[in-house]
Design a protein around this motif. Structure first.
Motif, short mmCIF file in Angstrom:
data_model
loop_
_atom_site.label_atom_id
_atom_site.label_comp_id
_atom_site.label_asym_id
_atom_site.label_seq_id
_atom_site.Cartn_x
_atom_site.Cartn_y
_atom_site.Cartn_z
N MET A 42 0.85 -1.19 -0.07
CA MET A 42 -0.02 -0.04 -0.12
C MET A 42 0.69 1.32 -0.19
N GLU A 43 0.38 2.16 -0.63
CA GLU A 43 1.17 3.59 -0.67
C GLU A 43 0.14 4.72 0.26
N LEU A 44 -1.01 4.98 0.16
CA LEU A 44 -1.96 5.68 0.71
C LEU A 44 -2.79 5.14 1.57
N ASN A 45 -3.17 5.92 2.71
CA ASN A 45 -4.17 5.41 3.75
C ASN A 45 -5.34 5.54 3.19
N SER A 46 -6.48 4.79 3.77
CA SER A 46 -7.74 4.74 3.53
C SER A 46 -8.59 6.00 4.00
N VAL A 107 6.42 -8.75 0.23
CA VAL A 107 5.08 -7.82 -0.10
C VAL A 107 4.52 -8.22 -1.54
N PHE A 108 3.37 -8.06 -1.43
CA PHE A 108 2.43 -8.33 -2.69
C PHE A 108 1.79 -7.07 -2.93
N GLY A 109 1.68 -7.08 -4.41
CA GLY A 109 1.00 -5.80 -5.23
C GLY A 109 1.19 -5.83 -6.52
N ASP A 110 0.82 -4.83 -7.47
CA ASP A 110 1.43 -4.97 -8.68
C ASP A 110 2.84 -4.45 -8.67
N PRO A 111 3.41 -4.75 -9.69
CA PRO A 111 4.97 -4.71 -9.87
C PRO A 111 5.43 -3.18 -9.36
N LYS A 112 4.68 -2.21 -9.93
CA LYS A 112 5.19 -0.74 -9.93
C LYS A 112 5.24 -0.54 -8.13
N SER A 113 4.11 -0.97 -7.65
CA SER A 113 3.89 -0.56 -6.35
C SER A 113 5.02 -1.47 -5.34
N VAL A 114 5.03 -2.73 -5.66
CA VAL A 114 6.09 -3.39 -4.94
C VAL A 114 7.47 -2.83 -5.09
N ALA A 123 16.99 -4.63 1.64
CA ALA A 123 17.30 -5.55 2.35
C ALA A 123 16.13 -6.46 3.13
N ARG A 124 15.11 -5.81 2.96
CA ARG A 124 13.68 -6.31 3.83
C ARG A 124 12.72 -6.60 2.96
N ILE A 125 12.88 -6.33 1.86
CA ILE A 125 11.48 -6.61 1.08
C ILE A 125 11.81 -7.86 0.05
N ILE A 126 10.92 -8.74 -0.20
CA ILE A 126 10.91 -9.88 -0.97
C ILE A 126 9.63 -9.88 -1.77
N PRO A 127 10.04 -9.44 -3.14
CA PRO A 127 8.88 -8.96 -4.02
C PRO A 127 7.81 -9.99 -4.41
N GLU A 145 3.99 -11.67 -19.58
CA GLU A 145 4.50 -10.45 -18.91
C GLU A 145 4.73 -10.90 -17.50
N LEU A 146 3.87 -12.00 -16.75
CA LEU A 146 4.05 -12.37 -15.62
C LEU A 146 5.60 -13.26 -15.74
N ARG A 147 5.76 -13.85 -16.72
CA ARG A 147 7.08 -14.70 -16.76
C ARG A 147 8.32 -13.77 -16.54
N ARG A 148 8.04 -12.51 -17.24
CA ARG A 148 9.31 -11.62 -17.06
C ARG A 148 9.27 -11.12 -15.68
N ASP A 149 8.30 -10.83 -14.97
CA ASP A 149 8.41 -10.44 -13.70
C ASP A 149 9.35 -11.46 -12.73
#
Length: 336
Positions: A42-46, A107-114, A123-127, A145-149
């Motif tokens: 997440m980037e923004l609060n609700s 950390v899960f999400g769309d590639p740009k957000s992750v 050192a703390r994030i496993i995408p 596209e997912l294969r490239r990710d």
């Protein structure tokens, strides 16, 4: 943003109950390492997010003749409550907590957000990312596209996969090519199973089906892809008997306790985790938070495991780190 995030964002305006006894947070200068296998980018609060009390004491009924709120957690004052970040500070606050608590997180999400999270704390994030494209049911990321990710984009886990929110079984042939890709590339997959909607799935998520969260629905998928490593998110709660049946029959399946650990009454949470451990699957239970909105949620969730009197010190270490490191084949040096 996944459907599970939508589920919790819809509950963010509540102030519900929590146990009378508070859980001590880890305040050591150098805490032992923790792997959190279930965090959202997440980037923004609700908007309008309010303090939240974990481990609600009950879920309230609603009347279809009146205005139905999107959450079922009972509304009661509590101490302590968990507070959202100030606008624009959520990621910074969560990463500060991860540093303080010595947490590495998937950390899960769309590639740009992750990638933003990965850039901020390499050192703390496993995408992690998935084939579900946003919140629209049936929207899929192109297979190549997912294969490239995963082959050149640095992603390590395929998830969160929330087919249950579309009313679809994880063994549905329409998504089998994605799981075949994960097996081919030896990428673990994280699949939402169990419950959702905080007692009001029927109100806010008409396509959601509790029956599609049955852990045994994974059996055909696992039979087609025998080398696939599967993380059952939310430990398939509350379907403990079927969850144990799946674990007994499939040695490549692990569970995480994310969401479950703070969304349900504390006695129920401990009873469910204890059942998994007592059944002999202590080496396949992984810690997770389903971290979103409230930065202190991570410390609170860790404290549930730390204060579990039914777990030995070794079992606590296994749940908080060792089991996930084995499942992910994670070496701390990878994050350096």
């Amino acid at each position: 943003m996944s459907s599970s995030i939508s589920r919790f964002l819809s509950c963010a305006v509540l102030l519900s109950s929590c146990p009378a006894a508070s859980h001590a947070q880890n305040t050591e200068a150098k805490a032992p390492p923790v792997l959190d296998v279930h965090v959202h980018a997440m980037e923004l609060n609700s908007p309008g997010a309010a303090p939240m009390c974990p481990n609600t004491s009950k879920f309230t009924a609603s009347d279809p003749k009146g205005k139905e709120e999107p959450f079922g957690w009972v509304k009661e004052q509590c101490t302590p409550a968990l507070y959202p970040s100030r606008p624009g500070e959520y990621m910074k606050d969560v990463l500060a907590e991860m540093e303080r608590l010595n947490v590495t997180a998937v950390v899960f999400g769309d590639p740009k957000s992750v990638q933003k999270w990965k850039d901020a704390a390499p050192a703390r994030i496993i995408p992690g990312t998935s084939f579900q494209n946003g919140m629209a049911p049936g929207q899929r990321v192109a297979l190549e596209e997912l294969r490239r990710d995963f082959t050149s984009g640095g992603f390590k886990v395929m998830g969160e996969i929330g087919l249950q929110y579309e009313g679809i079984s994880p063994s549905d042939p329409s998504v089998d090519a994605y799981f075949a890709l994960a097996e081919e590339l030896d990428i673990p997959v994280a699949i939402h199973m169990g419950t959702g909607g905080s007692g009001r799935a029927n109100v806010i998520m008409p396509k959601f089906r509790g029956s599609m969260g049955d852990p045994l629905l994974l059996e055909e998928l696992l039979a087609r892809h025998p080398k696939l490593r599967v993380q059952v998110m939310h430990a398939g709660y509350p379907m403990i008997d079927n969850m144990l049946t799946l674990l007994e029959a499939n040695s490549h399946v692990y569970v995480d306790v994310a969401g479950l650990i703070w969304s349900y009454p504390i006695k129920e949470v401990n009873r469910y985790i204890e059942r998994l451990v007592d059944a002999g699957f202590e080496d396949r239970v992984m810690f997770g938070t389903d971290q979103l909105i409230w930065p202190k949620l991570m410390a609170y969730s860790i404290s549930i495991i730390q204060n579990a009197d039914y777990l030995t010190p070794q079992q606590k270490r296994d749940l908080l780190y060792n089991n996930a490191a084995r499942f992910l084949r994670w070496d701390a040096a990878q994050g350096q």
